[in-house]
Design an enzyme around this catalytic site. Structure first.
Site, mmCIF file in Angstrom:
data_model
loop_
_atom_site.group_PDB
_atom_site.id
_atom_site.type_symbol
_atom_site.label_atom_id
_atom_site.label_comp_id
_atom_site.label_asym_id
_atom_site.label_seq_id
_atom_site.Cartn_x
_atom_site.Cartn_y
_atom_site.Cartn_z
ATOM 1 N N SER A 308 0.902 -1.216 0.048
ATOM 2 C CA SER A 308 -0.039 0.048 0.013
ATOM 3 C C SER A 308 0.985 1.167 0.204
ATOM 4 O O SER A 308 1.906 1.209 0.712
ATOM 5 C CB SER A 308 -0.820 0.166 1.468
ATOM 6 O OG SER A 308 -1.422 1.350 1.396
ATOM 7 N N SER A 669 -3.099 18.407 -17.216
ATOM 8 C CA SER A 669 -2.213 18.969 -16.203
ATOM 9 C C SER A 669 -2.885 18.514 -14.782
ATOM 10 O O SER A 669 -3.849 18.529 -14.464
ATOM 11 C CB SER A 669 -2.239 20.461 -16.479
ATOM 12 O OG SER A 669 -1.859 20.758 -17.836
#
Ligand code: ZN
Length: 738
Positions: A308, A669
């Protein structure tokens, strides 16, 4: 009821719901609703082969292509959360292709920003490659790997369980993936030129956490003592240059789940691995907008099954206390309250930090890579019926794989996204309540399958469920490509840390057994070619946490893979790949694929307004660090069709010298967020946010939004484009507003 998420798969809830929906509409709805939810290798050349020339170089091609699918209403693939359908774009998704040719053979490695490669996706890509390139690119020499972002549109699967979790087989969702992947290969194919490859590796700390340490600890002590950590921290990098030494690309592998963006996110996002690619490409392609420029930086998944990125670890969100170590549940609220977070303040911040860490390490390794990779290329591939593999594990003991089945703890999910029901991880006994419902709806698993999967209590007997199509695959790709003494092992699922280590060791041993390969670096490319959930070690399987419960072909799944990959590696080492069996061809279903995503209705505007009108205007002045927000009357983004290489958003700066507007950001972006907000009766809005970076020059700006709307005129729907533009606003670099 919010029937959330089990990481990387399909929630029990959903599948049961669908069964209810499809098969047994008369069965008690309430009950079911509850349920649902190199040192370079110097090759000693095998006889009959021409040795590589002195100062050997390869032909190398790199390519990147947009593969973003519909950013609206299609379920995001990963957490299997029915509430988590796409509603905008955080960052775009790209496919990145690397082609290498040694003059005799050619290999292709693709890392695509998807949850996983599905068998359907791979078969459609291979068939498109056949049409375009004939036999140049085929199943033996093309590896497709997914980054495991959990924020990409689903709908590109052909097996029933996966179709249920992503509202079926959605043509508009798989098409951009197929076309984007093929385009990235085509671009790489067209720009192939002589070049060199260097390898490097290093370790990245403070970016990963084992999310099932209890399972890991069940591995033999002497084996665990061979390793410093319970996750693999190595970052492996291949640096590609032309013959002048100018960089053309980098390919890197790291083991971490791309789940920094959690199940509350609704925007399409490439998550932490995608952000690492983004940053390195922005560095190497200065002045280019995201997704443009010749340098390609691919960040590929590896043995991330129990890894994780949420490194502050799991806590009970309601009390702040630690979760139960053995089964990751909380005293009040159970599994769903136990969630892992961090290292950032929110999921965007966490994505930024983990992505930046991976980028920084890869950049450093790229800059210092000096060990040249030379030598021949090899590839070996086989289709294997994984339900029927027998392995002799010692002189007296033979073990076999099983028909696919998921255990009870599959429905518990993980601490990166837990289930809502009363399932917990670590269940080795069934539950009479759920087992009763299972038997009534799906049929009781056969004794043979139950025994084969022991100690997994079977919840989903998918290997014995074939309506309307098989629920899980039987025929799976195993594949290895080698580039000099770098071996890439394409694993069709998510291997845990220790499972991956065992496989790497086995492949390395076989490759080096004939003395042909030396100092071989073996990397695992995760989520490759076809998705079969998780692969744990036999010992981890006994604990039956989420990963063990999701190990599809029973306790000996890893042994079977190790056996099969050993066979491929030995064939490569002995130069006998041509003697490998092709194996049984996987199915490409043409009938009984279903699509549960309704057509989007015609778009409507509020009274006296038009598409693209501004509903909430920007302020006149902002400073760096501020967030600009603007809302437009919008159409459904699904009506924009194929959105690849387009943008829903531009942020533009006014250039005094040329008296024109220059685009500084698009929806690809990091600084922009494009949210789609669905209203009622065909009405919807989009809100665009621009997080003004500290580097933004002062000046006059505007934000534009582009989209399409559907209108019904007469019988035929018509799709029309629209655009909207904000008022001009100023970004002021001085401290005081002027
Ligand atoms: Zn996963």
């Amino acid at each position: 009821m919010a029937n959330r998420k089990s990481c990387c798969g399909v929630s029990l809830l959903e599948a049961m719901l669908a069964v209810l929906f499809i098969v047994m509409t008369t069965v008690c709805v309430v009950l079911i609703t509850l349920m649902v939810s190199w040192k370079t290798h110097t090759v000693s050349v095998p006889s009959g082969l021409t040795p590589p020339p002195q100062n050997h170089s390869y032909l190398i091609g790199v390519g990147r292509a947009d593969c973003t699918g519909p950013p609206a209403e299609v379920p995001l693939m990963g957490y299997a959360n029915p509430q988590q359908s796409a509603a905008g774009i955080h960052t775009r998704l790209y496919s990145r292709a690397f082609i290498i040719d040694d003059g005799r053979r050619r290999v292709v490695f693709v890392t695509a920003e998807v949850g996983m490669i599905s068998q359907r996706l791979r078969l459609e890509v291979l068939s498109a490659l056949q049409v375009k390139f004939g036999d140049v690119y085929r199943q033996e020499n093309v590896v497709l790997s997914g980054t495991h972002t959990h924020s990409g549109p689903g709908g590109y699967f052909q097996f029933t369980l996966f179709m249920i979790s992503s509202k079926g087989y959605i043509r508009s969702s798989i098409q951009p993936l197929v076309n984007g992947i093929v385009k990235s290969i085509d671009i790489a194919h067209r720009n192939m030129k002589p070049g060199r490859i260097y390898r490097n590796r290093g370790e990245l700390d403070d970016s990963t956490l084992n999310r099932s340490p209890h399972s890991y600890m069940n591995n033999p002590e002497d084996e665990r003592h061979r390793y410093k950590s319970n996750t693999d921290k190595q970052v492996m990098v291949l640096k590609f240059t032309d013959l002048d030494g100018d960089g053309i690309g980098v390919l890197s592998w790291f083991s971490v789940h791309a789940v920094s963006m959690n199940y509350t996110n609704r925007m399409v996002s490439s998550d932490n691995m995608g952000y690492a690619s983004y940053l390195l490409e922005q560095d190497k392609n200065p002045g280019d907008l995201p997704g443009q420029g010749g340098f390609v930086a691919g960040f590929s998944s590896s043995n991330l099954g129990d890894v994780s990125p949420n490194i502050r670890g799991p806590h009970c969100v309601n009390t702040g206390l630690s979760c139960d170590y053995l089964n990751s549940s909380c005293p009040v609220g159970g599994t769903k309250m136990c969630q892992a977070f961090g290292p950032g303040n929110d999921m965007f911040d966490s994505t930024r930090i983990i992505g930046h860490n991976i980028y920084r390490k890869a950049k450093e390794l790229y800059a210092s890579a000096v060990e040249e990779v030379t030598g021949f290329l090899h590839f070996a591939h086989e289709w294997v019926n994984m339900t029927d593999v027998t392995v002799q594990i010692n002189s007296s003991h033979t073990v076999s794989t099983c028909k696919p089945a998921l255990g009870h703890s599959f429905a518990a999910g993980t601490t990166d996204g837990g289930g809502d029901l009363n399932f917990t991880q670590g269940a080795v006994e069934g539950d009479p309540f759920w087992d009763g419902i299972r038997d009534a709806l799906l049929g009781e698993p056969s004794n043979k399958t139950q025994e084969c999967h022991h100690p997994k209590p079977i919840l989903f007997n998918t290997g014995e469920m074939n309506w309307p199509l098989p629920w899980h695959p039987q025929i799976v790709d195993v594949q290895i490509i080698t580039i000099g003494s770098v071996a890439v092992v394409a694993v069709p699922g998510e291997m845990t840390t220790m499972a991956g280590r065992r496989l790497r060791d086995a492949v390395q041993q076989e490759l080096q057994s004939e003395g042909t390969f030396e100092d071989t670096e073996v990397v695992i490319a995760g989520l490759s070619n076809i998705y079969t959930h998780y692969i744990t070690t036999y010992e981890e399987y006994q604990v039956q946490r989420y990963e063990g419960a999701s190990t599809l072909y029973g306790p000996h799944t890893l042994s079977a893979y190790v056996h099969k990959f050993r066979g491929l590696a030995r064939a490569i080492a002995q130069d006998k790949v041509s003697e490998l069996p092709v194996g049984p061809q996987p199915p490409l279903f043409t009938k009984n694929l279903f699509n549960l995503l309704p057509q989007a209705p015609a778009d409507k505007t509020p009274v006296n307004s038009s598409f693209g009108d501004v509903l909430q205007q920007v302020d006149p002045v902002y400073r760096q660090g501020d967030v600009v927000s603007i809302t437009f009357v919008a159409g459904n983004p699904r009506h924009s069709g194929d959105i690849r290489d387009k943008t829903f958003v531009t942020v533009e700066i006014y250039d005094n010298r040329t008296d024109s507007w220059e685009v500084v950001h698009t929806d690809a972006s990091w600084e922009t967020r494009f949210h789609w907000l669905k209203g009622s009766n065909g009405r919807s809005n989009t809100t665009v946010e621009w997080f003004i970076p500290p580097s933004a020059p002062g000046g006059c700006y505007r934000i534009k939004h582009f989209g399409h709307y559907k209108q019904r005129t007469g019988l035929r729907p018509v799709i029309k484009p629209y655009e909207g533009t904000s008022a001009v606003f100023r970004v002021s670099t001085s401290f005081y507003y002027q």
